[in-house]
Scaffold this active site. Structure first.
Site, PDB file in Angstrom:
ATOM      1  N   SER A 180       0.826  -1.197   0.000  1.00  0.00           N
ATOM      2  CA  SER A 180       0.000   0.000   0.000  1.00  0.00           C
ATOM      3  C   SER A 180       0.868   1.259   0.000  1.00  0.00           C
ATOM      4  CB  SER A 180      -0.967  -0.025   1.183  1.00  0.00           C
ATOM      5  OG  SER A 180      -1.936   0.986   1.068  1.00  0.00           O
ATOM      6  N   ASP A 204      -0.486  -3.869  -4.103  1.00  0.00           N
ATOM      7  CA  ASP A 204      -1.581  -2.912  -4.189  1.00  0.00           C
ATOM      8  C   ASP A 204      -1.144  -1.532  -3.696  1.00  0.00           C
ATOM      9  OD1 ASP A 204      -4.175  -2.688  -5.257  1.00  0.00           O
ATOM     10  OD2 ASP A 204      -5.011  -2.416  -3.257  1.00  0.00           O
ATOM     11  N   HIS A 281      -8.132  -4.890  -0.947  1.00  0.00           N
ATOM     12  CA  HIS A 281      -6.830  -4.230  -0.816  1.00  0.00           C
ATOM     13  C   HIS A 281      -5.760  -5.195  -0.317  1.00  0.00           C
ATOM     14  CE1 HIS A 281      -4.176  -0.863  -0.647  1.00  0.00           C
ATOM     15  NE2 HIS A 281      -4.174  -0.726   0.663  1.00  0.00           N
TER      16      HIS A 281
END
Length: 474
Positions: A180, A204, A281
């Site tokens: 992330s 991601d 996610h």
């Protein structure tokens, strides 16, 4: 509701949940190091500023992380000359590659529980030093403030990398894995070293506040000798644009199989929803850890869009001279061409649970001209495994192509079934299927497609056919 409003609601939700949870006392074992927790009360009182620390795991201490710092480097250099009985020497080995794990935004200030699981998966796959970056204090609660600090985290990490270089480590031996927001931290570390770091893997990479950012401010292919990314939530928390040499968009990069669709703007007031909405996610992380086990290959197919991929317009990897990129630790994701192409979008379908990998099939259906529209449900079955896909047939089209996935190879599929699912009065009552063909791709063996001809599928009377146990015709 606009995505910006969703972000505001999410921030409000995180504050609420932190107050509900209350103060969690940070605990550290007497021997094994661990990542920190940050509490909302500490955040409000500004007791903690940006703090970065490092945990070391190797095959010698897979189950007991060790704090790592400048003193650890000195111990590494001196431990062969003198053994200290009162202080454990560092397990860091400058002759081995180093993998650096960088977590991302921590909504409630809790330490990421998956870091050690990822480290163990990496160590089972290769003999490396694993350094986990702990910046939970700076990564928690207010996302916009966290984004303001991510470059400072990268600067602090770069100081450690410089120290490691002085002890004999080479930049090309470093592999950063950023999750992330951690992907952009890793990207800025790469920028500070002029893109000479060996590899960055982005799981991601974060999208909010980065989708329109300049390449200097976000991850891009120039940040390392090779950058690969896995996208699983590009419509909410992840980024929707390519950021690496190769970008794997799982199931289109948005909605993941097995993750329920949420009404999260309207139900953010409920505490359990947080894990619910980040399922997409976090899927990138779980898929990557599964790929490290090596039980099956996860192959990406280059294509200009997910829609074209699903329509069967992209079936090979000629841009890579026939070798399709794979998720995992293979050098350059298995790409053998040089120079490696940049910002290549790759698509693949996955299952809903580990090991997530699936085979890709092109289904081609040819029907006689229809008087009315129709709908056909196609089902592939292997034991208790089922794959279903519905095709809407129109009066002006007779040939249909679609891509579907199934966990086993073509010759292992037990049966195929066609069902006319049209409404009684408004759709075709009988469909004449001239042929239905199924082929696996990409295929190294260049197998001939399996085809059946001249099928009549009436409403309420599904057609099915069993496979033989060896590869051949239906």
């Amino acid at each position: 509701m606009a995505r910006e409003h969703r972000a505001v609601l999410l921030c409000a939700f995180t504050v609420f949940t932190s107050l509900v949870v209350g103060v969690e006392e940070r605990q550290r074992g007497d021997e094994c190091a661990d990542l920190n927790n940050a509490t909302w009360q500490e955040y409000r009182q500004q007791r903690f500023k940006l703090q970065v620390q490092y945990l070391l795991l190797t095959r010698r201490n897979m189950d007991c992380a060790q704090m790592f710092n400048q003193e650890s480097l000195s111990e590494t250099q001196q431990q062969q000359q003198q053994q200290q009985q009162q202080q454990q020497p560092s397990y860091f080995n400058v002759s081995r590659p180093t993998t650096v794990i960088v977590h991302g935004y921590r909504v409630t200030g809790r330490k990421p529980s998956w870091v050690k699981q990822l480290a163990r998966a990496l160590l089972r796959a290769q003999d490396v030093n694993v350094l986990a970056v702990d910046w939970v204090y700076g990564a928690s609660f207010a996302y916009n403030l966290v984004v303001e600090d991510y470059k400072e985290v990268a600067v602090q990490i770069s100081i450690l990398i410089n120290q490691l270089q002085q002890h004999g480590c080479k930049l090309e031996s470093f592999h950063f894995i950023g999750i992330s927001l951690g992907a952009h931290v890793a990207g800025f570390v790469g920028t500070l070293f002029d893109g000479k770091i060996g590899r960055i893997t982005a799981l991601d990479p974060a999208g909010p506040m980065f989708k329109g950012a300049d390449t200097f401010d976000r991850l891009d292919p120039s940040d390392a000798l090779f950058v690969d990314a896995i996208h699983t939530d590009s419509d909410y928390f992840g980024i929707s644009i390519p950021v690496g040499h190769v970008d794997f968009f799982l199931n289109g990069g948005k909605d993941q199989t097995g993750c329920a669709r949420s009404l999260f703007p309207s139900i953010l007031v409920y505490f359990p929803v947080y894990g619910y909405v980040i399922c997409d996610h976090m899927r990138a992380l779980h898929v990557y850890m599964s790929a490290l086990n090596g039980s099956c290959a996860m192959v990406g197919i280059p294509c200009s869009s997910y829609e074209d991929f699903l329509k069967g317009r992209c079936l090979d990897c000629d841009v890579f001279k026939g070798t399709c990129p794979t998720i995992g630790l293979s050098a350059n994701s298995g790409i053998v061409v040089s120079p490696v192409p940049r910002e290549q979008q790759l698509f693949l379908l996955t299952t809903s649970s580990p090991p997530f990998c699936s085979r890709h099939f092109l289904l081609q259906l040819e029907v006689s001209p229809l008087d009315k529209s129709a709908e056909v449900e196609v089902t592939l079955t292997t034991g208790n495994l089922r794959t279903e896909r519905r095709l809407r047939l129109q009066t002006d089209t007779t040939v249909y192509r679609t891509v579907l996935s199934h966990p086993v190879a073509l010759c292992e599929i037990d049966s195929i079934k066609l069902k006319n699912t049209g409404a009684r009065f408004y759709r075709q009552s009988e469909i004449h299927v001239r042929s239905v063909c199924l082929s696996e791709f990409p295929s190294l063996r260049r197998e001939e497609p399996l085809c059946v001809n001249n099928i009549h599928v009436r409403r309420g009377a599904p057609w099915s056919h069993d496979f033989v146990q060896v590869c051949g015709s239906f």
